[in-house]
Design an enzyme around this catalytic site. Structure first.
Site, PDB file in Angstrom:
ATOM      1  N   ASP A   1      71.666 -12.888-116.742  1.00  0.00           N
ATOM      2  CA  ASP A   1      72.917 -13.297-115.891  1.00  0.00           C
ATOM      3  C   ASP A   1      73.928 -12.244-116.458  1.00  0.00           C
ATOM      4  OD1 ASP A   1      74.707 -14.434-114.622  1.00  0.00           O
ATOM      5  OD2 ASP A   1      74.775 -16.222-115.547  1.00  0.00           O
TER       6      ASP A   1
ATOM      7  N   ARG B   1      77.111  -6.465-108.290  1.00  0.00           N
ATOM      8  CA  ARG B   1      78.388  -6.199-107.535  1.00  0.00           C
ATOM      9  C   ARG B   1      78.639  -5.289-106.657  1.00  0.00           C
ATOM     10  NH1 ARG B   1      79.673 -10.665-110.347  1.00  0.00           N
ATOM     11  NH2 ARG B   1      80.203 -10.439-112.492  1.00  0.00           N
TER      12      ARG B   1
ATOM     13  N   ASN C   1      76.483 -12.920-104.845  1.00  0.00           N
ATOM     14  CA  ASN C   1      77.851 -13.410-104.624  1.00  0.00           C
ATOM     15  C   ASN C   1      78.817 -12.005-104.933  1.00  0.00           C
ATOM     16  OD1 ASN C   1      77.294 -12.712-107.305  1.00  0.00           O
ATOM     17  ND2 ASN C   1      78.785 -14.136-108.394  1.00  0.00           N
TER      18      ASN C   1
ATOM     19  N   ASP D   1      74.151 -18.695-106.248  1.00  0.00           N
ATOM     20  CA  ASP D   1      74.676 -18.397-107.756  1.00  0.00           C
ATOM     21  C   ASP D   1      75.896 -17.982-107.963  1.00  0.00           C
ATOM     22  OD1 ASP D   1      73.751 -18.214-110.587  1.00  0.00           O
ATOM     23  OD2 ASP D   1      74.718 -16.256-110.343  1.00  0.00           O
TER      24      ASP D   1
ATOM     25  N   PHE E   1      84.402 -15.487-115.734  1.00  0.00           N
ATOM     26  CA  PHE E   1      83.375 -15.911-116.399  1.00  0.00           C
ATOM     27  C   PHE E   1      82.339 -14.751-116.187  1.00  0.00           C
ATOM     28  CE2 PHE E   1      84.752 -20.202-115.065  1.00  0.00           C
ATOM     29  CZ  PHE E   1      84.638 -21.025-116.249  1.00  0.00           C
TER      30      PHE E   1
HETATM   31  O1  DOR Z   1      79.370 -16.505-115.974  1.00  0.00           O
HETATM   32  C1  DOR Z   1      78.896 -16.149-114.990  1.00  0.00           C
HETATM   33  N1  DOR Z   1      79.168 -15.089-114.274  1.00  0.00           N
HETATM   34  N2  DOR Z   1      78.288 -17.237-114.419  1.00  0.00           N
HETATM   35  C2  DOR Z   1      78.166 -17.113-113.201  1.00  0.00           C
HETATM   36  O2  DOR Z   1      77.235 -18.127-112.540  1.00  0.00           O
HETATM   37  C3  DOR Z   1      78.521 -16.123-112.030  1.00  0.00           C
HETATM   38  C4  DOR Z   1      78.872 -14.807-113.081  1.00  0.00           C
HETATM   39  C5  DOR Z   1      79.523 -13.770-112.154  1.00  0.00           C
HETATM   40  O3  DOR Z   1      79.124 -13.581-111.090  1.00  0.00           O
HETATM   41  O4  DOR Z   1      80.311 -13.160-112.773  1.00  0.00           O
END
Ligand code: DOR
Length: 440
Positions: free
Chosen positions: A315, A74, A104, A162, A333
Site C-alpha cells: 500500500d 499517483r 485513485n 481503493d 493517510f
Molecule cells: O493510507 C492510505 N493511503 N490508504 C488508502 O486506502 C489510500 C492511500 C492513498 O492513496 O494515499
C-alpha cells in the site's frame, strides 16, 4: 545471459533448495541446479559463452522478484508526490519486479485510454512491470460501473475503488457479476463511511488519550463480511486490501471454509506498528485503515501463517512533506513503503523467527502471481527472469537522498535497516545493482 553462482535459492514452487546456480538466457530462467563448471557451457551453448556474465552470490538469497499488488503511483495528476517512473524505480530498489498501480489518480483510471496510458508509462520507465488496476465505478463515485470488458482489453488486471469503500451493496454485487466475465478479481477497500465517520486513527484507548477522532474496527470488518457474502452469491473473485482487524481475519477464514473465492493481503505497517505508536506529531503513521491493536497484529500474523491471508502488499502511498507536515487530523493517510518494506519485514519478522523466509516469498511473489494471473512468482525453467539477489547483511540508512521515490513519508526516515536487495533483474535485464537503479 547470466550465471548466478552459489546463491541461497528461495523458490516456493520448489521449496528451499539451498545453494544453487541459476542460469538466465534470453530473459528467461534456463536452469536452476548444482552444476559442475564444465557442464555449464553446454547449457548456454559454446558459441554464446563470451556473453555470459557471472555473479558470485555466495551468502546471498536469490528469489523470484516480489509482486506488489497494492501501490499508488499517483500518475496522472499528482506527480508532485510520485510518478510511474519514480515509483517503478523505487520498486526495483525495494525488490519488486511487478506492481499493481491503483486507480485513485487524477483523473481516476476509469477508461480504457487511461489504463493504456498507465501501462505504456510503465513500459517507458523500463523498470518494474506496471500493471494497471482500473476503477470499479466511474469517477470513484460509487454509482455507475466502468466498462469492464473494454478496460480489461486495455490491460487492467483487477478492478478497485481503493482509497474509498463502495457503499452501495447492490453496486458491489453487480460489480462481482460483471467482473466475473473479465476473469479479474475485484480488490475491495473495505470501509463503511458511516462507521468510519471521518475518524483519523483506530478508535480505542489511544485515540481517547490523544483526543483524536476514532475509526472503529467494525468500519472494516462489517464490509469484509458484506463483500465475502456478495462474492459468494455472485460467484466472483474477491481480493481484500489491507486487512487490519482480527474480526476480518476470522470472517475471511470462515469464507474460505465455505468455498468463497476470496484472497486477502496484509501491509507490513499493520504488522509492525500499532495504535499505541500513534502520536499527535506522528503523521508518518497516519494510514487508512488505521494502525491496529496488538491483538489484531497477532491475528494478522496467525492469518498469514495458516493461509487465511494470502499476500503481503505495501500500500505504498507517497505524499509530499508539506501535506504530512499538517496537524494530524488534516494530514493525508498513507505510508511510503516500496524501498523499506522488504527490509523491515526481514529485520523484524524473518530474523526474529516470526515468519519463515520462504513464506515471505510465497506471500509476496508466488501467491500474487497466481491470484492476478501474472508472469513470475517462480524460478521454474522457462519463467521470466524476474529476480532479486538479497543480502541479509547489507545495512543502509534511509535518507531522502538515497530514496528513488519522490516522497519521504516513511516512519524509517533516518534509521538504519538491515537486509536489502543488491541486484534486481526484470525479464533478464539488470535494473538495479549495488543499491543503484541502472538507467537505460
Ligand atoms: O493510507 C492510505 N493511503 N490508504 C488508502 O486506502 C489510500 C492511500 C492513498 O492513496 O494515499
Amino acid at each position: 545471459m547470466w550465471w548466478i553462482k552459489k546463491a541461497l535459492v528461495l523458490d516456493p514452487a520448489q521449496g528451499y533448495t539451498g545453494e544453487r546456480d541459476v542460469l538466465v538466457k534470453d530473459g528467461f530462467i534456463l536452469k536452476v541446479g548444482n552444476f559442475l563448471e564444465e557442464d555449464v557451457p553446454e547449457f548456454f551453448g559454446q558459441e554464446n559463452l563470451e556473453g555470459v556474465k557471472i555473479v558470485e552470490a555466495a551468502g546471498k538469497y536469490l528469489f523470484p522478484g516480489l509482486i506488489d499488488v497494492h501501490v499508488h503511483l499517483r500518475e496522472p495528476g499528482q506527480e508532485d508526490k510520485e510518478d510511474i517512473r519514480s515509483g517503478s524505480r523505487a520498486a526495483v530498489r525495494g525488490g519488486f519486479t511487478s506492481v499493481l498501480a491503483m486507480a485513485n489518480t487524477k483523473p481516476v483510471i476509469d477508461q480504457r485510454a487511461l489504463v493504456e496510458f498507465v501501462r505504456l508509462q510503465g513500459e517507458r520507465a523500463g523498470m518494474a512491470r506496471v500493471y494497471p488496476v482500473a476503477a470499479v465505478t466511474k469517477g470513484f463515485q460509487g454509482q455507475e460501473l466502468v466498462e469492464m470488458m473494454d478496460i480489461r482489453e486495455g490491460g487492467a488486471v483487477a478492478f478497485s475503488d481503493d482509497g474509498l469503500g463502495i457503499q452501495n451493496a447492490e453496486i458491489m454485487r453487480l460489480a462481482f457479476e460483471y467482473a466475473k466475465l473479465t476473469g479479474c478479481p475485484i480488490i475491495s477497500h473495505c470501509e463503511d463511511e458511516n462507521l468510519a465517520a471521518r475518524g483519523v486513527m483506530r478508535r480505542g484507548e489511544a485515540s481517547a488519550r490523544l483526543g483524536l477522532k476514532g475509526i472503529p474496527a467494525s468500519a472494516e470488518s462489517v464490509m469484509v463480511a458484506r463483500d465475502v457474502l456478495l462474492a459468494g452469491e455472485a460467484g466472483g473473485k474477491l481480493h481484500i486490501a489491507h486487512v487490519s482487524t482480527k474480526e476480518s481475519v476470522m470472517i475471511i477464514r470462515t469464507a474460505k471454509k465455505l468455498g468463497i473465492d476470496v484472497t486477502a493481503e496484509v501491509n507490513p505497517h499493520h504488522l509492525l506498528f500499532s495504535d499505541q505508536d500513534v502520536g499527535l506529531t506522528r503523521t508518518d503513521l497516519k494510514v487508512n485503515p488505521p494502525l491496529p491493536t496488538k491483538e489484531d497484529q497477532e491475528a494478522l500474523l496467525e492469518g498469514l501463517l495458516d493461509g487465511t491471508i494470502d499476500m503481503l502488499a505495501t500500500d505504498h502511498a507517497p505524499h509530499t512533506w508539506e501535506e504530512k507536515a499538517k496537524p494530524f487530523p488534516e494530514a493525508p493517510f498513507g505510508i511510503n513503503s516500496l524501498e523499506t518494506a522488504l527490509a523491515v519485514v526481514w529485520q523484524e519478522l524473518v530474523e526474529k523467527g516470526k515468519l519463515p523466509a520462504l513464506k515471505v516469498i510465497e506471500l509476496w511473489s508466488r501467491n500474487p502471481a497466481q491470484r492476478f494471473n501474472l508472469p513470475g512468482g517462480t524460478l521454474e525453467t522457462g519463467s521470466p527472469a524476474d529476480l532479486v539477489l538479497f543480502d541479509p547483511a547489507y545495512k543502509e540508512r534511509i535518507t531522502a537522498e538515497s530514496m528513488e521515490s519522490k516522497a519521504q513519508n516513511t516512519p524509517f526516515l533516518g534509521q538504519e535497516l538491515q537486509g536489502f536487495p543488491v541486484m534486481t533483474w526484470v525479464g533478464g535485464k539488470l535494473v538495479m545493482a549495488d543499491r543503484k537503479v541502472i538507467c537505460n
